[in-house]
Scaffold this active site. Structure first.
Site, PDB file in Angstrom:
ATOM      1  N   HIS A 102       0.834  -1.224   0.000  1.00 22.52           N
ATOM      2  CA  HIS A 102       0.000   0.000   0.000  1.00 22.52           C
ATOM      3  C   HIS A 102       0.864   1.269   0.000  1.00 22.52           C
ATOM      4  CE1 HIS A 102      -3.320  -2.547   2.127  1.00 22.52           C
ATOM      5  NE2 HIS A 102      -3.254  -2.780   0.829  1.00 22.52           N
TER       6      HIS A 102
ATOM      7  N   PHE B  21      -0.747  -8.317   4.752  1.00 20.37           N
ATOM      8  CA  PHE B  21       0.587  -7.686   4.711  1.00 20.37           C
ATOM      9  C   PHE B  21       0.591  -6.324   4.018  1.00 20.37           C
ATOM     10  CE2 PHE B  21       0.841 -12.312   3.566  1.00 20.37           C
ATOM     11  CZ  PHE B  21       0.930 -12.774   4.856  1.00 20.37           C
ATOM     12  N   CYS B  22      -0.459  -5.545   4.201  1.00 23.05           N
ATOM     13  CA  CYS B  22      -0.546  -4.202   3.572  1.00 23.05           C
ATOM     14  C   CYS B  22      -0.404  -4.291   2.056  1.00 23.05           C
ATOM     15  CB  CYS B  22       0.506  -3.249   4.120  1.00 23.05           C
ATOM     16  SG  CYS B  22       0.449  -3.031   5.883  1.00 23.05           S
ATOM     17  N   ALA B  23      -0.886  -5.375   1.487  1.00 26.91           N
ATOM     18  CA  ALA B  23      -0.873  -5.503   0.020  1.00 26.91           C
ATOM     19  C   ALA B  23      -2.166  -6.223  -0.353  1.00 26.91           C
ATOM     20  CB  ALA B  23       0.355  -6.276  -0.445  1.00 26.91           C
TER      21      ALA B  23
END
Ligand code: PMP
Length: 467
Positions: free
Chosen positions: A129, A370-372
């Site tokens: 992100h 995982f912020c993705a």
């Protein structure tokens, strides 16, 4: 324990807290196995000692006239050179701005490029992100496709450049994915980008800590124009991050943060901004962060990044082979990769697996997206839905799809991998039992053993530091 790798052995020896035991269920303790190096790596004992020594000379920088301030100012300035050298930056033409982390570095660049609303930034469908949202808020974003294994489609890169140049102002791509560990050929991407008169920015958060990285000379068409990375992912958790790019990018216009340190002259009606990097390092800088990172990089250089990378490569291959031997396990992504491996165990929620490994095996890793989120959904074949928002708002993370991620570093060992594999096998074989013994707790946002629903587990250590 090590496959004849003195560099990796020395690194392990110097890791702070490597022998720490953590409490596990049944009032026992186990030596901690840390497989979450993609989040943050532990610091190094020799560097902590150097920082402690230097603290006797520590002072504010650039503003004082005392001896300590003179020394500290020189140290702080020189750290820029040392950090730049580690990644082959040429600071006679480039500027290195010290920031907090990769997220701040990319946001700063997104501001600095002075993008217009019709400008296009090409990013990939595999970004964290932090290399997606800053561009989305300042320009139009087009996503480069990835295939079912999450690997970049080079035809899509060419297609998007052909279709949109000269509107494309930047190609922003991760050096290595924080989900699959997949390594992109960023120098080839640089060549394509330059052929269309466009610059490239590499998010080096997961690459720089794992492999020797070189931005290459400006005259080389493989040159990386901008690079961002974080100190805390490369054994320097002292709050420093790095943004490097051509000096002219930082020369024009006011900085995003304005105040002390960013100016030459202030009149009531006019401001004359300082030269880079000062213009973009507002306020009193993080001298200890800069020093900690510079000394850590020197240490790694001396130890040999290539030797460390080789050890990690062998350990990653060993881990993948062992994981693939297990039944009921799906590993995502494909080669080439750094030591970041995400997987799922059939019909076991990723957060449940993480909880069992934490509470019983003494293993630290990460689970989730995982912020993705876009990339993880793609790999899982899950569609976007607002229902997930409702789950987040009710803290029902057990209803959100995700993965289990291990991220290796060269100081990890085969024995640690064997410990993980043994536990994964045990979990699969006893999955019905574990499903009974663990409950999801919205209060804690995770799975907890039903017989351990009290805070003593964490307080045992917490109280030692926070009393
Ligand atoms: N990019 C990638 C590929 C990352 O893995 C991360 C951290 N997980 C970031 C950016 C953001 O790094 P930081 O949290 O240090 O800002």
């Amino acid at each position: 324990m090590f496959t004849n790798k003195p560099a990796a052995m020395k690194l392990r020896h110097d890791i702070k807290g490597i022998d720490k035991k953590v409490p596990v269920k049944g009032n026992k303790s186990r030596k901690y196995t840390f497989f979450d190096n993609a989040a943050s790596t532990p610091p190094l004992i020799p560097i902590l000692k150097e920082i402690d020594d230097y603290l006797s000379w520590y002072s504010g920088v650039h503003r004082g006239t005392g001896y300590k301030s003179l020394v500290s100012s020189k140290i702080y300035d020189d750290c820029h050179e040392i950090i730049g050298k580690f990644v082959g930056a040429d600071l006679s033409t480039d500027t290195l701005v010290l920031v907090k982390n990769t997220t701040e570095a990319i946001n700063k660049l997104a501001y600095r490029l002075q993008l217009k609303s019709q400008d296009i930034v090409l990013i990939t469908a595999m970004e964290h992100h932090s290399n997606e949202l800053p561009w989305r808020s300042r320009a139009q974003v087009r996503y480069i496709d990835v295939d079912k294994d999450g690997i970049l489609d080079l035809n899509s890169v060419e297609y998007l450049f052909k279709r949109y140049h000269p509107q494309v102002k930047l190609l922003a791509v991760c050096g290595a994915s924080n989900v699959t560990g997949h390594v992109n050929d960023v120098h080839s991407l640089a060549r394509i980008s330059h052929a269309y008169g466009c610059k490239i920015m590499v998010d080096g958060a997961q690459l720089v800590p794992h492999q020797r990285f070189n931005m290459k000379a400006h005259s080389d068409s493989d040159h990386i124009d901008f690079l961002a990375f974080s100190g805390h992912k490369i054994y320097a958790p002292f709050g420093s991050g790095v943004l490097i790019g051509p000096r002219e990018t930082f020369m024009s216009g006011p900085p995003e943060y304005q105040g002390g340190g960013t100016v030459k002259l202030v009149h009531k009606n006019e401001v004359f901004w300082a030269d880079p990097p000062d213009r973009d390092e507002a306020g009193s800088p993080n001298v200890l962060g800069a020093y900690g990172l510079a000394r850590t990089l020197k240490y790694l250089d001396k130890l040999g990044m290539d030797d460390l990378a080789k050890h990690e490569e062998e350990l990653t291959a060993y881990t993948l082979a062992k994981l693939r031997d297990l039944n009921s396990l799906t590993v995502y992504g494909s080669q080439p990769r750094v030591g970041v491996i995400s997987f799922n165990l059939k019909d076991l929620h990723h957060a449940l697996v993480g909880a069992i490994l934490c509470y019983e095996a003494g293993i630290g890793l990460r689970t989730g997206c995982f912020c993705a989120q876009n990339y993880v959904r793609h790999l899982l074949g899950v569609k976007e839905t607002n229902q997930h928002l409702e789950h987040y708002e009710r803290n029902e993370l057990d209803k959100i799809p995700g993965m289990v991620r291990i991220s290796l570093a060269p100081y990890n060992t085969r024995a640690e991998v064997d410990h993980l594999i043994k536990w994964l096998k045990y979990i699969v074989d006893n999955r019905y039992e574990f499903k009974r013994r663990y409950k999801y707790s919205p209060l804690h946002g995770g799975f907890i053993p039903v017989d351990l629903l009290n805070p003593e587990y964490i307080n045992k250590i917490y109280n030692r530091y926070m009393d």
